[in-house]
Structure formats: structure tokens, C-alpha cells
Write a protein that holds these residues in place. Sequence first.
Motif, mmCIF file in Angstrom:
data_model
loop_
_atom_site.group_PDB
_atom_site.id
_atom_site.type_symbol
_atom_site.label_atom_id
_atom_site.label_comp_id
_atom_site.label_asym_id
_atom_site.label_seq_id
_atom_site.Cartn_x
_atom_site.Cartn_y
_atom_site.Cartn_z
ATOM 1 N N UNK A 81 1.221 -6.275 3.617
ATOM 2 C CA UNK A 81 1.257 -5.073 2.788
ATOM 3 C C UNK A 81 0.860 -5.408 1.361
ATOM 4 N N UNK A 82 0.357 -4.403 0.665
ATOM 5 C CA UNK A 82 0.060 -4.560 -0.750
ATOM 6 C C UNK A 82 -1.332 -5.015 -1.095
ATOM 7 N N UNK A 83 -2.183 -5.261 -0.099
ATOM 8 C CA UNK A 83 -3.545 -5.670 -0.414
ATOM 9 C C UNK A 83 -4.390 -4.426 -0.693
ATOM 10 N N UNK A 84 -5.481 -4.625 -1.389
ATOM 11 C CA UNK A 84 -6.350 -3.506 -1.741
ATOM 12 C C UNK A 84 -7.196 -3.062 -0.547
ATOM 13 N N UNK A 85 -7.700 -4.015 0.217
ATOM 14 C CA UNK A 85 -8.560 -3.706 1.360
ATOM 15 C C UNK A 85 -8.158 -4.589 2.539
#
Length: 119
Positions: A81-85
Amino acid sequence: MSDTAWQGETVKAWLASRFAASQVDQDRADRRGRDYGDDYDKAAAEEFVCRLARVHPSVEDQARFGAYLKELLDRDEYNRTGVYSERRFEREVKAYLRKLIRMAKANSGFENTSHFQKD
């Protein structure tokens, strides 16, 4: 191939240093904002791989460690979780795993614990 014997403790120390460096890189990219999402995802991928690899018992044996890394590479997806892509994150995880597999096979590069490293 390196002439030295496999040193599990050296590999663990390298993974720990890369883990710490990736956290710093994520913080730096996060503070810079959305335009640095690529940098964040790349650092998050490095953290993800190092987190899994450094605690796995196979790190003590070169052949088992290489097999474990290949198992990770063969996964269909990687969740964080929390990644941009998600797509970019998964691509970076696979790229980092390939790098680590090459290093493990050659038994080289684990002595370099500096923050910035050449690929």
C-alpha cells in the motif's frame, strides 16, 4: 564468479543497509511531492525486496538464496500500500530481484554498503 566463499552475514548486512537507504529515499521522494512518485516507487520496491530477503533463512546458503529470489520473481503480483503506481512498483520489484539474483549468482557486490550505488 567471486573466488570468496558465500558470507551470509555480509549479505544480511548489505540487505540491511539497502533497506535503510530505501527508507531514506522514500522519505526524500515523499517530501518532494507527487512529481517524485517514480523515485518513491523505486525505493519502495527496494525496501519490499530487502525486507523479505534479509529475514529469510536461505540467505545463509548461496544456492538456496538464489532459488528463493527466483521464487519471488515468479510471483504474479506484489502488494504494497501507499505506492503511486502498482504497475511501476511491480516492474521495479522485478528489476531489483533480477539485480539481486545476478549479485547472488556472482557472489559479488555485497561488500558495498554505501547509500548510492551503481546498478
